[in-house]
Motif scaffolding. Structure first.
Motif, PDB file in Angstrom:
ATOM      1  N   VAL A 303      41.573  52.258  47.806  1.00  0.00           N
ATOM      2  CA  VAL A 303      40.931  51.236  46.964  1.00  0.00           C
ATOM      3  C   VAL A 303      40.678  51.760  45.558  1.00  0.00           C
ATOM      4  O   VAL A 303      40.936  51.070  44.560  1.00  0.00           O
ATOM      5  N   CYS A 304      40.172  52.978  45.444  1.00  0.00           N
ATOM      6  CA  CYS A 304      39.848  53.518  44.127  1.00  0.00           C
ATOM      7  C   CYS A 304      41.107  53.784  43.297  1.00  0.00           C
ATOM      8  O   CYS A 304      41.077  53.678  42.070  1.00  0.00           O
ATOM      9  N   ALA A 305      42.220  54.116  43.959  1.00  0.00           N
ATOM     10  CA  ALA A 305      43.475  54.298  43.233  1.00  0.00           C
ATOM     11  C   ALA A 305      43.916  52.998  42.565  1.00  0.00           C
ATOM     12  O   ALA A 305      44.544  53.008  41.496  1.00  0.00           O
ATOM     13  N   PHE A 306      43.595  51.884  43.185  1.00  0.00           N
ATOM     14  CA  PHE A 306      43.864  50.579  42.561  1.00  0.00           C
ATOM     15  C   PHE A 306      42.754  50.207  41.577  1.00  0.00           C
ATOM     16  O   PHE A 306      43.017  49.597  40.532  1.00  0.00           O
ATOM     17  N   ALA A 307      41.510  50.569  41.900  1.00  0.00           N
ATOM     18  CA  ALA A 307      40.367  50.139  41.084  1.00  0.00           C
ATOM     19  C   ALA A 307      40.414  50.692  39.669  1.00  0.00           C
ATOM     20  O   ALA A 307      39.921  50.046  38.730  1.00  0.00           O
ATOM     21  N   ILE A 308      40.985  51.882  39.479  1.00  0.00           N
ATOM     22  CA  ILE A 308      41.011  52.458  38.136  1.00  0.00           C
ATOM     23  C   ILE A 308      41.902  51.656  37.190  1.00  0.00           C
ATOM     24  O   ILE A 308      41.835  51.829  35.969  1.00  0.00           O
ATOM     25  N   GLU A 309      42.742  50.778  37.743  1.00  0.00           N
ATOM     26  CA  GLU A 309      43.594  49.933  36.903  1.00  0.00           C
ATOM     27  C   GLU A 309      42.841  48.723  36.359  1.00  0.00           C
ATOM     28  O   GLU A 309      43.336  48.031  35.458  1.00  0.00           O
ATOM     29  N   LEU A 310      41.655  48.464  36.885  1.00  0.00           N
ATOM     30  CA  LEU A 310      40.915  47.271  36.467  1.00  0.00           C
ATOM     31  C   LEU A 310      40.576  47.283  34.986  1.00  0.00           C
ATOM     32  O   LEU A 310      40.488  46.235  34.349  1.00  0.00           O
ATOM     33  N   LYS A 311      40.374  48.478  34.426  1.00  0.00           N
ATOM     34  CA  LYS A 311      39.982  48.539  33.018  1.00  0.00           C
ATOM     35  C   LYS A 311      41.067  47.974  32.107  1.00  0.00           C
ATOM     36  O   LYS A 311      40.770  47.438  31.039  1.00  0.00           O
ATOM     37  N   PHE A 312      42.318  48.102  32.516  1.00  0.00           N
ATOM     38  CA  PHE A 312      43.398  47.559  31.708  1.00  0.00           C
ATOM     39  C   PHE A 312      43.498  46.044  31.863  1.00  0.00           C
ATOM     40  O   PHE A 312      43.827  45.334  30.920  1.00  0.00           O
ATOM     41  N   LYS A 313      43.171  45.554  33.049  1.00  0.00           N
ATOM     42  CA  LYS A 313      43.234  44.119  33.289  1.00  0.00           C
ATOM     43  C   LYS A 313      42.020  43.390  32.733  1.00  0.00           C
ATOM     44  O   LYS A 313      42.124  42.259  32.259  1.00  0.00           O
ATOM     45  N   LEU A 314      40.861  44.041  32.798  1.00  0.00           N
ATOM     46  CA  LEU A 314      39.623  43.401  32.350  1.00  0.00           C
ATOM     47  C   LEU A 314      39.254  43.743  30.915  1.00  0.00           C
ATOM     48  O   LEU A 314      38.345  43.146  30.349  1.00  0.00           O
ATOM     49  N   GLY A 315      39.903  44.760  30.339  1.00  0.00           N
ATOM     50  CA  GLY A 315      39.736  45.035  28.922  1.00  0.00           C
ATOM     51  C   GLY A 315      38.552  45.880  28.531  1.00  0.00           C
ATOM     52  O   GLY A 315      38.058  45.762  27.402  1.00  0.00           O
TER      53      GLY A 315
END
Length: 416
Positions: A303-315
């Protein structure tokens, strides 16, 4: 707990957890660019110095309350521990104070990773002191010192229910707390120049791996340290094996996802997976059987390996993934207990009560930390300024803020 062996473990565990903050400095320091490594590491060492002093002066006094709904203890009740240090129980009591200080220190230090490469050191220190006093010290009282989180189960389900929030070593008080504050500061300070996926690479991967190794080592004091208070230290074996197992499984989960997503498993990914697993097992280390701890680690790594990508999607620019690792990992570990805690988890013989109190505690601490950290960060930014100038960020924070460089090239050394 006043047996020589218990006291020896209490002091050892305190030293182990204290070492974790330099471990954070190494872990974060390797991830930033070469011209920011001194600044990054100084934020951890600055927190170590300041929060230690505040904890001794008044923070420990605030970390326990007399009533469920009290905000915090009286900060003036024993200034600089003058009464405690002269009392009959001073020896044992002061070890407890020292151990608690290390938790306060690392909680604040963790936040700094979200604002790497662009923060003023003086402003960071002001934030660190205010956050410790207004957020960490009260939250520690809520979770471990008799406050509303500590009594949440009896408040909702009655004193005879036996239900209580499980946070053995800091899923809410440390990791959710720090992760939420990190998100707030990332929003306040805005994005780094050139922020986009793949543009900013770690400057020293071995340094990051060293930091992760030190963290894993110190985490045995973090998770198992409180056992020094137990007469027979009967839970230390389970805590130790869970600290190994969940962390190792998280490494595997993270690098598998990296292989699937990007084609290659990375050493930074393995180090990040280790930290994510450590975060998740923190609240759960004493209340899971080893098999369920392995599953927790595997799930957290994925989950955390995917979660770190959120910053690029959420800005939002969470420089070193404090949100994706500590906030998300802390939430997973805390809520997972609602399902799999031994005897009380929903899927292991318990009812919905454990899950209910875990979710309420996690969300309550997260929202409080997020709001207060945002207000503090915003106030600092609008008054003395929190972020360095754009030209200073490009030139490198180290020389501008600290007058130092992390690395001196051979030619430059010869000229000096």
């Amino acid at each position: 707990m006043d047996a020589p062996g218990n006291i020896a473990w209490g002091v050892t565990a305190t030293a182990l957890v204290l070492l974790m903050t330099p471990g954070v400095a190494f872990f974060y320091g390797g991830l930033v660019k070469a011209k920011s490594v001194v600044s990054m590491m100084m934020m951890s060492f600055g927190a170590l110095g300041l929060v230690s002093v505040l904890w001794i002066l008044f923070g420990f006094n605030m970390s326990a309350v007399d009533s469920t709904w009290a905000f915090a203890g009286n900060p003036f009740s024993d200034i600089a521990l003058s009464d405690l240090s002269s009392g009959d129980d001073a020896n044992v009591g002061l070890i407890g104070v020292a151990y608690g200080a290390t938790f306060a220190i690392i909680t604040v230090a963790l936040i700094s990773g979200a604002i790497a490469d662009r923060a003023k050191f003086g402003s960071w220190m002001i934030f660190a002191g205010l956050f410790a006093a207004l957020v960490y010290f009260p939250v520690a009282a809520w979770v471990w010192g008799g406050g509303w989180v500590y009594n949440l189960g009896s408040t909702i389900f009655g004193e005879d229910s036996g239900v209580a929030v499980i946070d053995y070593a800091g899923g809410t008080a440390v990791h959710i707390n720090a992760g939420a504050a990190a998100l707030a500061l990332a929003i306040v300070l805005g994005k780094r120049i050139g922020f986009q996926k793949g543009i900013l690479k770690p400057h020293n991967v071995p340094l990051t791996l060293l930091g992760a190794a030190i963290l894993w080592f110190g985490w045995f004091g973090f998770n198992a340290g409180a056992e020094w208070l137990a007469e027979d230290m009967g839970g230390v074996g389970l805590i130790a094996i869970n600290t190994i197992g969940a962390t190792a499984a998280s490494v595997i989960g993270w690098i598998i996802i990296e292989k699937i997503k990007d084609g290659k498993p990375t050493s930074v990914g393995a180090a990040s997976g280790a930290v994510a697993g450590l975060v998740a097992i923190t609240p759960a280390c004493a209340n899971l059987t080893p098999g369920w701890a392995l599953l927790l680690g595997l799930v957290t790594g994925v989950v955390c390996a995917f979660a770190i990508e959120l910053k690029f999607k959420l800005g939002f620019d969470d420089s070193l993934d404090v949100v994706g690792i500590h906030l998300v990992g802390g939430l997973i570990g805390t809520i997972y207990l609602g399902f799999f805690a031994t005897e009380t988890g929903l899927l292991l013989g318990g009812g919905v009560e454990q899950l209910t109190v875990q979710v309420i505690a996690a969300l309550g601490v997260m929202l409080y930390s997020l709001v207060v950290a945002f207000i503090l960060g915003f106030a600092i930014e609008k008054t003395i300024g929190f972020r360095v100038k754009n030209e200073d960020e490009i030139a490198g924070v180290d020389t501008v803020v600290h007058g130092e460089e992390g690395y001196l090239l051979v030619e430059e050394r010869e000229r000096v």
